[in-house]
Write a protein that holds these residues in place. Structure first.
Motif, short mmCIF file in Angstrom:
data_model
loop_
_atom_site.label_atom_id
_atom_site.label_comp_id
_atom_site.label_asym_id
_atom_site.label_seq_id
_atom_site.Cartn_x
_atom_site.Cartn_y
_atom_site.Cartn_z
N GLN A 59 45.40 21.89 27.31
CA GLN A 59 45.25 21.11 26.08
C GLN A 59 43.83 21.29 25.50
O GLN A 59 43.66 21.48 24.29
CB GLN A 59 45.51 19.64 26.42
CG GLN A 59 45.86 18.76 25.25
CD GLN A 59 45.87 17.28 25.63
OE1 GLN A 59 45.66 16.92 26.79
NE2 GLN A 59 46.11 16.44 24.65
N ILE A 60 42.85 21.28 26.38
CA ILE A 60 41.46 21.47 25.94
C ILE A 60 41.30 22.87 25.33
O ILE A 60 40.76 23.03 24.23
CB ILE A 60 40.48 21.27 27.12
CG1 ILE A 60 40.50 19.80 27.56
CG2 ILE A 60 39.07 21.70 26.75
CD1 ILE A 60 39.91 19.57 28.96
N THR A 69 43.54 24.81 24.05
CA THR A 69 44.27 24.91 22.77
C THR A 69 43.45 24.31 21.64
O THR A 69 43.36 24.86 20.55
CB THR A 69 45.62 24.17 22.88
OG1 THR A 69 46.32 24.68 24.00
CG2 THR A 69 46.45 24.36 21.62
N ASN A 70 42.85 23.14 21.91
CA ASN A 70 42.09 22.47 20.86
C ASN A 70 40.76 23.14 20.57
O ASN A 70 40.18 22.94 19.50
CB ASN A 70 41.90 21.00 21.20
CG ASN A 70 43.09 20.16 20.78
OD1 ASN A 70 43.22 19.78 19.63
ND2 ASN A 70 44.00 19.92 21.72
N LEU A 71 40.27 23.92 21.52
CA LEU A 71 39.01 24.63 21.28
C LEU A 71 39.26 26.08 20.84
O LEU A 71 38.33 26.86 20.72
CB LEU A 71 38.14 24.59 22.53
CG LEU A 71 37.58 23.20 22.88
CD1 LEU A 71 36.87 23.23 24.24
CD2 LEU A 71 36.64 22.68 21.80
N THR A 117 39.86 27.35 18.07
CA THR A 117 39.21 27.75 16.81
C THR A 117 37.69 27.81 16.96
O THR A 117 36.99 28.11 16.00
CB THR A 117 39.57 26.77 15.69
OG1 THR A 117 39.36 25.44 16.18
CG2 THR A 117 41.01 26.94 15.25
N PRO A 137 34.18 29.46 17.92
CA PRO A 137 33.81 30.88 17.92
C PRO A 137 33.91 31.52 19.31
O PRO A 137 34.19 32.70 19.44
CB PRO A 137 32.36 30.89 17.43
CG PRO A 137 32.21 29.60 16.66
CD PRO A 137 33.17 28.62 17.26
N HIS A 145 33.15 22.27 28.38
CA HIS A 145 33.79 20.96 28.31
C HIS A 145 34.12 20.44 29.72
O HIS A 145 33.85 19.28 30.04
CB HIS A 145 35.07 21.03 27.46
CG HIS A 145 35.64 19.68 27.14
ND1 HIS A 145 35.33 19.01 25.98
CD2 HIS A 145 36.46 18.87 27.84
CE1 HIS A 145 35.95 17.84 25.99
NE2 HIS A 145 36.65 17.73 27.11
#
Lengths: 70, 952
Positions: free
Chosen positions: A13-14, A16-18, A20, A22, A31
């Motif tokens: 989940q982390i 996937t959310n990160l 985008t 760079p 994280h």
């Protein structure tokens, strides 16, 4: 869901959310470094890494290297 | 310290910076232009007789008592409606005025009961005072027809309405209109028949739209509207200014006392958070403090299957310390942890996290912000540099466009909602601010008297990021971004990267409409309004944070504010509305497992060093466990002891079965609370807590305002909560010797740069301070990021919409979202033990008529609410406030335990639970589920207290 399954889920989940960011692998590893307790880190590093997305798996690899050199 | 009501200047202060000087009764007084003669006189110490005027509402000019004479003017103008002018000469007492006033007062008294000695307002009645002031000695009228002898309305649990004592001054009506903004009261009839009416003629106070905020009671100059407690006890004899312990608004109150008995809580006009207003909770719902359910003695038991055994404090501390030591020795120091309370003071919270870090020797400390605003911490720290709302509450008065997302302020933050509503109705000739509401429900603020949202976007729960990205798409693609602001204040490359992302066609409102269910044209119009409507202020709540993309939503909000330049001045900003009274403070105090006070990461060697030197111990540089991680670790058998202060994780945290499994796996659960709450069913040690009335300290509200909490009575349990934590620390061998919470605050200030200038002495002087309080901002910081962001350049973060994995399907076709109601607070442990149950005796399930009909459900029917996690039953109420496909309920009642239904899904960055999206099915039901019955049996068993000392 076992604790390890939950960690795999959280890590994906982390990542996937990160996605985008760079540099998603570094961001994901950072994280985990900042917010997971030592046992959670150890569990994921020592796991067989099944079920992890490619970014998440690379982030764990990064953490494993950091642990090894620490 | 004798009782004095707060001084009433008669009319509101003028905001003008121009000054005028006039002469009143031979004395010169200089006041801001626009000040009334009445107020100018009051400021120089002359009180002109008055009845219908009071300084928290506009002058009305009806009572004809405040007449004055002004040189060069004819007649006797009312001083409340006459503004002072330069060189005006005013006389407040002349034989002519005296005669007129006496005549007016004679008429009032001719139709007023003369039962002063037995009246509840005896000694605290403006009519009585003014009759004395004007020298009334005789009433000559033989009144034939009067309004006396009418039936009293006792329906409201907290105040009585006696129409016979009413003087028709309309203060209550105006308070309801201007201060509260509910407009529940009106004047019915004329002449002798004039009567204040709540709602329709057929309504009583309880049945009407009245929200029991108490503004009318406070405004009433007679005993017409009077607190039942005053009727019961009598008038107060002294008062202490303190801070409410309910929501994150943090209202200042005067606790009006008789000895150590609280008579009433009256909102304090100089309170900067509430400006003299209150809600039903803070004003009236404090009866829990003396409730019979309070546990006043420590209790211990070996097993949760045993009955509790009452012990003395010494034994409790020794036993607790020995248990913690045993577990640490057996399982290692990482097997221990603590949860700080967002209801306790900053000082108490600071001590609990200190006990964990310095005493337990790890960073396993978390707080209930985990389950509410932890994404705010992550999101605002990432984008702006610090975890805090950017504005003070006063700022709302300067906003032109208000964007409310995922917040229901009229229920959750009622006193601030009244100020929002005042701005939305327009005041003092200024056009009203425009309103955009993004919420799956049609919350009350969407449409209320004289307020209509310009745009309500009823999105599908779980699609906040998609809606905000679509708004950003409109702003960027239509050229509405404030590029000058962005170039000056933000990282331009990051902005370009973000702008390219949001401008992609897949992020347009039209492309996302199938996902969000929000009409694309309406969304475009809302985005344009926010970007171009003047000062745009965003207010958000847990409808933003409690999602699997909670942190992303917070960052998306921050992106919008930066892109439109709505940061760094009055009237704009990003404002999280905090849930509990001290959520902000608990976060500030270092309650998170990865952060020391002042939001410094535990891996920051310099910050750690500061604490290590002060505390004389080495600190763990690794982050500790968050609440859900603690529960997982407990189930794994490696986390064994938990100290929970003022928090009921079993009722408030998601997936109750998971929480109870975690708690059941621990060997030592220490609950420190007022009541045997649900978590205490799994506890081995119970340490009785103290209420906010019984201790000194500070709370920090949603606008970063640090406010004093003052002890007005002796703790019934014998110790303030900070003393309990200190005694436990001492029993564990820590050398703690705080004599007063002020010493704890001194330590906080010493170790926390943003609190450097805070002390109890400063707070006593100033009333309150908004952090940061530093050398650069010695008087605090009402607005943040004024000259630059805390992190330097504002950071745009790309937030891609990722749908939650909690999905509807054939078995669970509806989406459940949960929330709060005005009359209850959080898990209801406090408010359920007050008369507030009159308004909300049970949790109700809101369901749309179409969904209800499909299932054959009518309002009032019992229904089963089932999800993949669990099931419960409650009664349904059919309403179109919720969209088809969406159901809603509250989590205030332990018998419902709605969190047995919510799931383990959580925010990707912080593990904040996804309370707002659960796929459910609703079906008719005849009674409680098996789980409810089992749990009730368990509660009954777990709450037994041994009544006799065993013989052996």
């Amino acid at each position: 869901m076992t604790s390890l399954e939950r960690l795999v889920y959280m890590l994906n989940q982390i990542a996937t959310n990160l996605a985008t960011d760079p540099d998603p692998v570094t961001a994901t590893a950072e994280h985990i470094h900042l917010f997971w307790d030592p046992r959670m880190k150890q569990m994921i590093v020592e796991s067989n890494r099944e079920g992890l997305s490619p970014v998440a798996a690379s982030a764990v690899q990064r953490l494993a290297q950091a642990h090894a050199s620490a | 310290m004798t009782y004095q009501p707060q001084k009433d200047f008669g009319t509101p202060a003028s905001g003008s910076s121009d000054l005028v000087t006039c002469t009143i009764d031979g004395r010169q007084v200089t006041v801001p232009a626009g000040t009334s003669v009445m107020r100018a006189a009051a400021e120089q110490g002359t009180s002109i007789p008055k009845l219908c005027a009071t300084d928290n509402m506009k002058s009305f000019g009806s009572c004809r008592l405040c007449l004055v004479e002004i040189d060069g003017r004819r007649g006797t103008p009312a001083s409340c409606t006459t503004p002072v002018e330069q060189d005006m000469v005013v006389h407040t007492q002349t034989p002519h005025l005296q005669k007129l006033r006496k005549g007016v007062m004679e008429l009032y008294i001719s139709d007023h009961p003369l039962d002063c000695l037995t009246c509840a307002a005896n000694g605290d009645c403006e009519l009585q005072d003014q009759a004395g002031a004007v020298g009334l000695r005789d009433v000559r009228y033989e009144v034939q027809s009067t309004h006396l002898g009418q039936e009293k309305d006792h329906s409201n649990p907290y105040f009585d309405f006696d129409p016979s004592k009413c003087i028709a001054c309309s203060r209550c009506i105006r308070a309801c209109d201007e201060v509260q903004g509910t407009l529940a009261l009106t004047m019915e009839g004329r002449g002798w028949d004039s009567k204040i009416s709540a709602g329709l003629a057929s309504d009583n106070f309880l049945g009407s739209e009245c929200v029991s905020c108490g503004a009318c009671v406070q405004a009433c100059p007679t005993a017409t509207l009077v607190e039942k407690k005053v009727v019961e006890i009598g008038t107060p004899e002294h008062s202490v200014v303190t801070t409410c312990a309910y929501c994150g608004v943090g209202c200042t109150f005067r606790a009006e006392m008789r000895g150590e008995q609280l008579v009433r809580m009256v909102p304090y006009k100089d309170g900067k958070a509430n400006r003299g207003h209150s809600c039903v909770k803070g004003r009236f719902a404090w009866g829990y403090a003396q409730h019979q359910d309070r546990i006043l003695k420590p209790m211990i038991r070996k097993s949760i299957n045993d009955a509790w055994r009452e012990v003395e404090w010494d034994e409790a501390f020794t036993y607790t310390a020995s248990e913690l030591k045993r577990i640490s020795d057996t399982y290692g120091r990482h097997a221990l942890g603590g949860i700080t309370s967002s209801r306790c003071t900053n000082e108490e919270t600071f001590l609990v996290q200190k006990l964990v870090r310095a005493g337990f020797g790890n960073n396993n400390v978390d707080t209930c912000a985990r389950v509410c605003h932890s994404p705010t911490g992550y999101g605002l720290k990432t984008t702006f540099g610090t975890s805090a709302g950017t504005q003070d509450f006063d700022s709302v008065e300067e906003c032109d466009v208000m964007l409310i997302i995922g917040a229901n302020p009229t229920d959750g933050h009622p006193v601030f909602a009244s100020r929002m509503k005042r701005r939305l109705r327009g005041q003092d000739g200024r056009p009203p601010a425009k309103l955009i509401v993004i919420d799956p429900r049609r919350t009350d603020i969407v449409r209320s008297p004289h307020i209509e949202a310009e745009h309500h976007l009823p999105l599908r729960p779980g699609t906040n990021v998609a809606v905000l990205t679509a708004m950003a798409h409109v702003i960027v693609s239509e050229g509405l971004a404030n590029e000058a602001f962005i170039k000056e204040r933000c990282d331009w490359d990051e902005y370009r990267h973000w702008a390219e992302f949001v401008a992609q066609p897949r992020n347009s409102p039209e492309s996302l409409q199938p996902v969000t269910l929000v009409d694309a044209e309406e969304l475009r119009a809302a985005a344009r309004l926010y970007a171009t409507g003047g000062n745009g202020a965003i207010y958000y709540g847990l409808g933003v944070t409690e999602h699997s993309q909670g942190s992303s939503t917070v960052m998306a909000i921050a992106n919008l504010a930066m892109a439109t330049g709505n940061i760094g001045r009055r009237g704009v900003g990003v404002n999280p509305l905090r849930g509990q009274n001290n959520v902000q403070g608990a976060c500030d105090m270092g309650s998170f497992p990865h952060e020391l006070s002042g939001y410094r990461h535990v891996s920051d060697g310099d910050a750690r060093k500061l604490f290590e030197n002060d505390w004389g111990v080495a600190l763990d540089p690794e982050p500790g466990l968050r609440i859900p991680n603690m529960l997982d670790a407990a189930v794994d058998g490696v986390f064994k002891a938990l100290y929970v202060q003022g928090e009921d994780i079993l009722q408030s945290d998601p997936n109750t079965k998971h929480v109870s499994a975690g708690l059941a796996a621990m060997e030592c659960v220490i609950v420190h609370d007022l009541f045997l709450n649900e978590t205490a069913n799994y506890a081995h040690i119970f340490l009785p807590g103290s209420t906010f009335l019984e201790k000194n300290g500070t709370f920090t509200n949603a606008e970063r305002r640090i406010q004093p909490v003052r002890k007005v009575m002796t703790p019934l349990n014998g110790l303030e909560d900070w003393e309990v934590t200190q005694r436990l620390a001492q029993a564990m061998g820590l050398d703690w010797n705080y004599a007063h919470p002020s010493e704890i605050m001194d330590e906080i200030a010493r170790l926390t740069p943003t609190f450097a200038g805070v002390s109890f002495a400063r707070l006593d002087e100033e009333g309150s301070l908004q952090w940061p309080v530093t050398d650069a901002a010695p008087d605090g910081s009402p607005i943040m990021h004024v000259d630059g962001f805390v992190r330097g350049k504002g950071k745009f973060v790309v937030t891609d919409y990722v749908p939650t994995d909690e999905k509807t399907g054939p078995r669970f076709p509806l989406l459940l979202t949960t929330g709060r109601i005005l009359s209850h607070y959080n898990v209801g442990a406090q408010t359920r033990r007050t008369e507030n149950v009159a308004w909300h005796p049970e949790d109700l399930l809101e369901i749309h008529p179409v969904d209800a009909e499909d299932r054959g459900i009518k309002s009032g029917d019992w229904v089963k609410l089932a999800s993949r996690a669990g099931e419960t039953t409650l009664r349904a109420t059919v309403t179109d406030r919720v969209a088809p496909g969406v159901v809603y309920t509250t989590f205030h009642h332990a018998v419902t335990q709605v969190n047995v239904v919510t799931t383990d899904f959580s925010d990707w960055a912080t593990n904040c639970p996804e309370y707002k999206v659960t796929a459910v099915q609703i079906s008719p039901s005849n009674g409680p589920t098996d789980w409810q019955e089992e749990y009730e049996a368990l509660s009954e068993r777990a709450r037994r207290i041994a009544t006799e000392v065993p013989a052996e």
